[in-house]
Design a protein around this motif. Sequence first.
Motif, mmCIF file in Angstrom:
data_model
loop_
_atom_site.group_PDB
_atom_site.id
_atom_site.type_symbol
_atom_site.label_atom_id
_atom_site.label_comp_id
_atom_site.label_asym_id
_atom_site.label_seq_id
_atom_site.Cartn_x
_atom_site.Cartn_y
_atom_site.Cartn_z
ATOM 1 N N LEU A 40 34.034 50.248 13.883
ATOM 2 C CA LEU A 40 34.516 51.174 14.972
ATOM 3 C C LEU A 40 34.113 50.596 16.127
ATOM 4 C CD1 LEU A 40 32.947 54.553 13.835
ATOM 5 C CD2 LEU A 40 35.409 54.118 14.420
ATOM 6 N N ALA A 41 32.886 49.745 16.516
ATOM 7 C CA ALA A 41 32.700 49.175 17.619
ATOM 8 C C ALA A 41 33.847 48.053 17.785
ATOM 9 C CB ALA A 41 31.374 48.281 17.636
ATOM 10 N N GLN A 42 34.283 47.256 17.083
ATOM 11 C CA GLN A 42 35.387 46.239 17.271
ATOM 12 C C GLN A 42 36.483 46.741 17.467
ATOM 13 O OE1 GLN A 42 34.850 42.570 16.549
ATOM 14 N NE2 GLN A 42 36.590 43.044 17.767
ATOM 15 N N ARG A 43 36.985 48.080 16.917
ATOM 16 C CA ARG A 43 38.137 48.810 17.191
ATOM 17 C C ARG A 43 37.956 49.101 18.735
ATOM 18 N NH1 ARG A 43 39.679 52.942 12.833
ATOM 19 N NH2 ARG A 43 37.724 52.677 12.427
ATOM 20 N N TYR A 44 37.028 49.851 19.220
ATOM 21 C CA TYR A 44 36.758 50.254 20.633
ATOM 22 C C TYR A 44 37.059 48.974 21.532
ATOM 23 C CZ TYR A 44 34.390 51.678 24.784
ATOM 24 O OH TYR A 44 33.892 51.599 25.998
ATOM 25 N N GLN A 45 36.339 47.753 21.145
ATOM 26 C CA GLN A 45 36.252 46.569 22.007
ATOM 27 C C GLN A 45 37.674 46.263 22.109
ATOM 28 O OE1 GLN A 45 34.092 43.327 20.202
ATOM 29 N NE2 GLN A 45 35.094 41.879 21.763
ATOM 30 N N ASN A 46 38.339 46.024 20.991
ATOM 31 C CA ASN A 46 39.780 45.598 21.031
ATOM 32 C C ASN A 46 40.667 46.337 21.930
ATOM 33 O OD1 ASN A 46 39.018 43.317 19.583
ATOM 34 N ND2 ASN A 46 39.853 44.487 17.496
ATOM 35 N N LYS A 47 40.587 47.761 21.964
ATOM 36 C CA LYS A 47 41.341 48.737 22.535
ATOM 37 C C LYS A 47 40.984 48.721 24.300
ATOM 38 C CE LYS A 47 42.139 53.769 23.070
ATOM 39 N NZ LYS A 47 41.410 54.149 24.241
ATOM 40 N N THR A 48 39.856 48.824 24.575
ATOM 41 C CA THR A 48 39.087 48.801 25.845
ATOM 42 C C THR A 48 39.649 47.333 26.589
ATOM 43 O OG1 THR A 48 37.526 50.294 25.270
ATOM 44 C CG2 THR A 48 37.301 48.906 27.319
ATOM 45 N N GLN A 49 39.489 46.283 25.646
ATOM 46 C CA GLN A 49 39.821 45.008 26.279
ATOM 47 C C GLN A 49 41.345 45.069 26.336
ATOM 48 O OE1 GLN A 49 37.612 42.108 27.238
ATOM 49 N NE2 GLN A 49 39.405 41.845 28.324
ATOM 50 N N GLN A 50 42.175 45.588 25.737
ATOM 51 C CA GLN A 50 43.601 45.559 25.887
ATOM 52 C C GLN A 50 44.149 46.566 27.204
ATOM 53 O OE1 GLN A 50 45.897 43.724 24.146
ATOM 54 N NE2 GLN A 50 47.226 44.400 25.854
ATOM 55 N N THR A 51 43.159 47.605 27.284
ATOM 56 C CA THR A 51 43.627 48.597 28.383
ATOM 57 C C THR A 51 43.215 47.779 29.723
ATOM 58 O OG1 THR A 51 43.153 50.401 27.148
ATOM 59 C CG2 THR A 51 42.663 50.894 29.417
ATOM 60 N N PHE A 52 41.959 46.922 29.912
ATOM 61 C CA PHE A 52 41.660 46.321 30.724
ATOM 62 C C PHE A 52 42.805 45.405 31.445
ATOM 63 C CE2 PHE A 52 39.534 42.675 32.556
ATOM 64 C CZ PHE A 52 39.129 43.086 33.735
ATOM 65 N N ASN A 53 43.136 44.510 30.270
ATOM 66 C CA ASN A 53 44.063 43.345 30.492
ATOM 67 C C ASN A 53 45.353 43.909 30.889
ATOM 68 O OD1 ASN A 53 42.152 41.571 29.742
ATOM 69 N ND2 ASN A 53 43.257 41.422 27.456
ATOM 70 N N ASP A 54 45.969 45.204 30.447
ATOM 71 C CA ASP A 54 47.175 45.638 31.004
ATOM 72 C C ASP A 54 47.105 46.274 32.282
ATOM 73 O OD1 ASP A 54 48.143 45.025 28.232
ATOM 74 O OD2 ASP A 54 48.059 46.941 27.743
ATOM 75 N N HIS A 55 46.014 46.732 32.677
ATOM 76 C CA HIS A 55 46.022 47.609 34.065
ATOM 77 C C HIS A 55 45.213 47.499 35.008
ATOM 78 C CE1 HIS A 55 48.641 50.469 31.818
ATOM 79 N NE2 HIS A 55 47.790 50.441 30.852
#
Length: 182
Positions: A162-177
């Motif tokens: 769960l932590a890995q999925r959260y990390q990936n999603k949050t990093q992607q959100t940051f990178n995109d916006h």
Amino acid sequence: MNSNLADCNEMKKRTIIAISVVILAGLIGAWNLYRVIYPHHVINVDGKTLNLGQVYSQHLLTTVVITADGETILTVTAPINTVVKQLTTKLKSEVDEVNHSLPVGAKMRLATAYFNADITLHFSTIATYSGQHYAAISMPLEAVTVTYTANDQLQFDDIIELAQRYQNKTQQTFNDHYNFIK
């Protein structure tokens, strides 16, 4: 005579079009130059839109909090790219500590250990920027809370996933916006 007048009008139209294209290209170039000199990096903090200007540094800090029956049992705060590793280390340490008191045949592993209580996982990340208009300003980026009952027998490996999925999603959100230094 009419032919010369028509040719003259056609030449005026072409000249006007050419001048318009040159002016438009100049405006686009000026706008791009303005954006390089005066960047417009915008974030929202507490309902306020803030222009950071040029961003000199940016950092993501993630916190994972695990509570059982309303009591905090584990907290990890680390840069987003190392939070999963640090969470894994802490969970492994918990397993090792319990294993010290268990007989050899009853020892747990990280993959099989689980909580036998109602637990809540809270993941949150803040982005901190240093920029032209703000020396240091933080913006909440992402927060997720998940609750499990003792019947779910949520294993430590599941928490790490769960932590890995959260990390990936949050990093992607940051990178995109919100990644202003690329």
